[in-house]
Scaffold this active site. Structure first.
Site, PDB file in Angstrom:
ATOM      1  N   ILE A   1       0.860  -1.165  -0.239  1.00 22.70           N
ATOM      2  CA  ILE A   1      -0.053  -0.130  -0.162  1.00 22.70           C
ATOM      3  C   ILE A   1       0.903   1.216   0.057  1.00 22.70           C
ATOM      4  O   ILE A   1       0.565   2.257  -0.587  1.00 22.70           O
ATOM      5  CB  ILE A   1      -0.876   0.046   1.258  1.00 22.70           C
ATOM      6  CG1 ILE A   1      -2.005  -1.404   0.912  1.00 22.70           C
ATOM      7  CG2 ILE A   1      -1.722   1.461   1.352  1.00 22.70           C
ATOM      8  CD1 ILE A   1      -2.730  -1.363   2.479  1.00 22.70           C
TER       9      ILE A   1
ATOM     10  N   ASP B   1      13.848   2.805  10.469  1.00 23.44           N
ATOM     11  CA  ASP B   1      12.497   2.515  11.227  1.00 23.44           C
ATOM     12  C   ASP B   1      11.645   3.537  11.563  1.00 23.44           C
ATOM     13  O   ASP B   1      12.086   4.545  12.045  1.00 23.44           O
ATOM     14  CB  ASP B   1      13.119   2.079  12.561  1.00 23.44           C
ATOM     15  CG  ASP B   1      12.053   0.838  13.216  1.00 23.44           C
ATOM     16  OD1 ASP B   1      10.847   1.439  13.071  1.00 23.44           O
ATOM     17  OD2 ASP B   1      12.115   0.067  13.841  1.00 23.44           O
TER      18      ASP B   1
ATOM     19  N   SER C   1      -7.078   0.469   9.405  1.00 25.77           N
ATOM     20  CA  SER C   1      -7.492  -0.907   8.771  1.00 25.77           C
ATOM     21  C   SER C   1      -8.867  -0.869   9.032  1.00 25.77           C
ATOM     22  O   SER C   1      -9.311  -0.312  10.052  1.00 25.77           O
ATOM     23  CB  SER C   1      -6.435  -2.064   9.179  1.00 25.77           C
ATOM     24  OG  SER C   1      -7.268  -3.517   9.206  1.00 25.77           O
TER      25      SER C   1
ATOM     26  N   TYR D   1      -3.201  -7.264  16.579  1.00 27.28           N
ATOM     27  CA  TYR D   1      -3.562  -6.235  15.267  1.00 27.28           C
ATOM     28  C   TYR D   1      -4.803  -5.384  15.437  1.00 27.28           C
ATOM     29  O   TYR D   1      -4.978  -4.159  15.158  1.00 27.28           O
ATOM     30  CB  TYR D   1      -3.700  -7.308  13.954  1.00 27.28           C
ATOM     31  CG  TYR D   1      -3.428  -6.421  12.674  1.00 27.28           C
ATOM     32  CD1 TYR D   1      -2.565  -5.711  12.194  1.00 27.28           C
ATOM     33  CD2 TYR D   1      -4.726  -6.145  11.859  1.00 27.28           C
ATOM     34  CE1 TYR D   1      -2.464  -5.062  10.953  1.00 27.28           C
ATOM     35  CE2 TYR D   1      -4.882  -5.581  10.694  1.00 27.28           C
ATOM     36  CZ  TYR D   1      -3.581  -4.839  10.585  1.00 27.28           C
ATOM     37  OH  TYR D   1      -3.484  -4.162   9.200  1.00 27.28           O
TER      38      TYR D   1
ATOM     39  N   LYS E   1      -4.849  -1.454  15.844  1.00 27.10           N
ATOM     40  CA  LYS E   1      -5.501  -0.742  14.799  1.00 27.10           C
ATOM     41  C   LYS E   1      -6.418   0.016  15.235  1.00 27.10           C
ATOM     42  O   LYS E   1      -6.953   1.368  14.609  1.00 27.10           O
ATOM     43  CB  LYS E   1      -5.976  -1.674  13.599  1.00 27.10           C
ATOM     44  CG  LYS E   1      -4.717  -2.282  12.599  1.00 27.10           C
ATOM     45  CD  LYS E   1      -4.038  -1.162  12.304  1.00 27.10           C
ATOM     46  CE  LYS E   1      -2.622  -1.601  11.132  1.00 27.10           C
ATOM     47  NZ  LYS E   1      -2.101  -0.741  10.588  1.00 27.10           N
TER      48      LYS E   1
HETATM   49  N1  LIG Z   1      -2.867  -5.739   3.047  1.00 27.89           N
HETATM   50  C1  LIG Z   1      -3.653  -5.590   3.610  1.00 27.89           C
HETATM   51  O1  LIG Z   1      -4.729  -6.504   3.479  1.00 27.89           O
HETATM   52  C2  LIG Z   1      -4.222  -4.456   4.789  1.00 27.89           C
HETATM   53  C3  LIG Z   1      -5.315  -4.078   5.125  1.00 27.89           C
HETATM   54  C4  LIG Z   1      -5.621  -3.153   6.012  1.00 27.89           C
HETATM   55  C5  LIG Z   1      -4.530  -2.305   6.399  1.00 27.89           C
HETATM   56  N2  LIG Z   1      -3.376  -2.539   6.119  1.00 27.89           N
HETATM   57  C6  LIG Z   1      -2.231  -1.646   6.257  1.00 27.89           C
HETATM   58  O2  LIG Z   1      -1.462  -1.203   5.422  1.00 27.89           O
HETATM   59  C7  LIG Z   1      -0.388  -0.703   6.054  1.00 27.89           C
HETATM   60  C8  LIG Z   1       0.554  -1.317   4.825  1.00 27.89           C
HETATM   61  O3  LIG Z   1       0.605  -2.908   4.579  1.00 27.89           O
HETATM   62  P1  LIG Z   1       0.907  -3.471   3.449  1.00 27.89           P
HETATM   63  O4  LIG Z   1      -0.258  -4.603   3.158  1.00 27.89           O
HETATM   64  O5  LIG Z   1       1.263  -2.604   2.339  1.00 27.89           O
HETATM   65  O6  LIG Z   1       2.155  -4.350   3.998  1.00 27.89           O
HETATM   66  P2  LIG Z   1       3.453  -4.970   3.406  1.00 27.89           P
HETATM   67  O7  LIG Z   1       4.093  -5.914   4.405  1.00 27.89           O
HETATM   68  O8  LIG Z   1       3.290  -5.312   1.896  1.00 27.89           O
HETATM   69  O9  LIG Z   1       4.392  -3.655   3.365  1.00 27.89           O
HETATM   70  C9  LIG Z   1       4.709  -2.861   4.566  1.00 27.89           C
HETATM   71  C10 LIG Z   1       5.954  -2.195   4.339  1.00 27.89           C
HETATM   72  O10 LIG Z   1       6.272  -1.600   5.497  1.00 27.89           O
HETATM   73  C11 LIG Z   1       7.739  -1.628   5.831  1.00 27.89           C
HETATM   74  N3  LIG Z   1       7.890  -1.549   7.414  1.00 27.89           N
HETATM   75  C12 LIG Z   1       7.327  -2.380   8.371  1.00 27.89           C
HETATM   76  N4  LIG Z   1       7.645  -2.004   9.482  1.00 27.89           N
HETATM   77  C13 LIG Z   1       8.315  -0.670   9.492  1.00 27.89           C
HETATM   78  C14 LIG Z   1       9.061   0.360  10.156  1.00 27.89           C
HETATM   79  N5  LIG Z   1       8.968   0.158  11.361  1.00 27.89           N
HETATM   80  N6  LIG Z   1       9.392   1.331   9.689  1.00 27.89           N
HETATM   81  C15 LIG Z   1       9.497   1.273   8.324  1.00 27.89           C
HETATM   82  N7  LIG Z   1       8.976   0.443   7.399  1.00 27.89           N
HETATM   83  C16 LIG Z   1       8.523  -0.561   7.785  1.00 27.89           C
HETATM   84  C17 LIG Z   1       7.950  -3.208   5.380  1.00 27.89           C
HETATM   85  O11 LIG Z   1       9.398  -3.364   5.147  1.00 27.89           O
HETATM   86  C18 LIG Z   1       7.063  -3.318   4.080  1.00 27.89           C
HETATM   87  O12 LIG Z   1       7.915  -2.790   3.134  1.00 27.89           O
HETATM   88  C19 LIG Z   1      -0.054  -1.364   6.944  1.00 27.89           C
HETATM   89  O13 LIG Z   1      -0.261  -0.381   8.134  1.00 27.89           O
HETATM   90  C20 LIG Z   1      -1.023  -2.445   7.317  1.00 27.89           C
HETATM   91  O14 LIG Z   1      -1.522  -2.778   8.667  1.00 27.89           O
HETATM   92  C21 LIG Z   1      -3.031  -3.611   5.147  1.00 27.89           C
END
Ligand SMILES: NC(=O)c1ccc[n+]([C@@H]2O[C@H](COP(=O)([O-])OP(=O)(O)OC[C@H]3O[C@@H](n4cnc5c(N)ncnc54)[C@H](O)[C@@H]3O)[C@@H](O)[C@H]2O)c1
Length: 270
Positions: free
Chosen positions: A25, A65, A143, A156, A160
């Site tokens: 995302i 981070d 989320s 989670y 969230k």
């Molecule tokens: N994928 C889903 O279904 C979904 C649904 C609702 C919400 N979200 C939220 O969307 C956001 C992005 O998730 P995604 O699905 O793209 O996940 P993803 O795991 O594909 O990507 C997340 C990225 O964040 C990076 N990351 C993690 N911790 C970090 C930190 N402390 N500092 C810097 N970078 C960090 C990771 O290296 C990774 O590249 C998250 O907050 C997640 O909770 C995801």
């Protein structure tokens, strides 16, 4: 360029930071905001992923981070060095961690750090300048689990909810002083996180999962409309209304879904 209220037109030229922007995302947000004319800083724990996404978005990578206090401070200082002003901060990095009450405390703690304190620490750094100039835009990727729940992961769900509560608190407290807040609350999105979400994630989220680019486009639409809640899955609004209007009915429905997950798990073990 400074912005008043954020709309797609006003994204042009804005200085943007996206945390966790190396994948999923976050990468889609960085690319969509860049395509709308923003100057983008891409942060990620994974330096290679941050660099690749920054190149894709025509921006600047700041690996590190985005949750720890020094990490947030260094990111914001480096982003200010590149952008001048930060106009839009997408606090997007998040982790799926843990399962039930037996999840060890350090795992709960890490979920709290990344999914909640990251937003608190970033806003602590950003607010003084934003309140002084009377404008700024903070985007939290929470989320649908923050409005409803995520079966299979208590840490989670809880963190969230806290992220969404913090975003609401910021909007309610500083709206009249020029702060715009958007809180993105998707259900399943086809990213690494969903792929690794285990049985509950697959049963509950996979069928209605959308692409990360659809989340980014929902954010741009929500910015134009000036909406706090960004719901890339529109049906989430109805679930959220049901949860408030008839919590017992909503909980019974969620429990039926939990039983379905357990049946699928039993079927797979046979
Ligand atoms: N994928 C889903 O279904 C979904 C649904 C609702 C919400 N979200 C939220 O969307 C956001 C992005 O998730 P995604 O699905 O793209 O996940 P993803 O795991 O594909 O990507 C997340 C990225 O964040 C990076 N990351 C993690 N911790 C970090 C930190 N402390 N500092 C810097 N970078 C960090 C990771 O290296 C990774 O590249 C998250 O907050 C997640 O909770 C995801």
């Amino acid at each position: 360029m400074a912005i008043d209220t954020v709309s797609v037109g006003k994204v042009r030229g804005a200085g943007v930071v996206v945390t966790g922007g190396g994948a999923g995302i976050g990468r889609a947000l960085a690319c969509a905001l860049a395509a709308a004319g923003a100057r983008v800083v891409v942060n990620d724990l994974d330096a290679g992923a941050a660099a690749a996404a920054a190149e894709q978005a025509g921006g600047f990578a700041v690996p590190g981070d985005a949750a720890t206090e020094p990490g947030v401070r260094e990111l914001i200082a480096a982003a200010r060095g590149y952008l001048g002003e930060i106009d839009i901060y997408c606090s997007n990095a998040g982790i799926a961690a843990g399962t039930d009450p037996d999840t060890p405390d350090p795992v709960w703690q890490r979920a709290w750090e990344v999914n909640v304190l990251a937003h608190v620490r970033a806003s602590r750094e950003l607010l003084p300048a934003w309140l002084e100039r009377g404008r700024g835009c903070f985007v939290v990727t929470a989320s649908a689990a923050g409005l409803l729940t995520m079966l299979g992961s208590a840490p989670y769900s809880v963190t969230k909810h806290a992220a969404e509560a913090y975003a609401e608190w910021l909007a309610a407290t500083y709206g009249h002083r020029g702060l715009t807040v958007h809180c993105i609350c998707p259900q399943g999105v086809r990213t690494n996180m969903l792929a690794e979400s285990g049985r509950a994630g697959q049963v509950v989220l996979k069928d209605a999962a959308i692409e990360p680019e659809q989340v980014a486009s929902a954010l741009l639409d929500g910015m134009t409309a000036g909406r706090f809640l960004i719901l890339p899955h529109p049906e989430v609004r109805g679930y959220y209304e049901l949860r408030a209007a008839d919590t017992d009915k909503w909980l019974r429905g969620m429990n039926r879904m939990q039983q379905r997950i357990e049946e699928v798990e039993r079927g797979m073990q046979q």
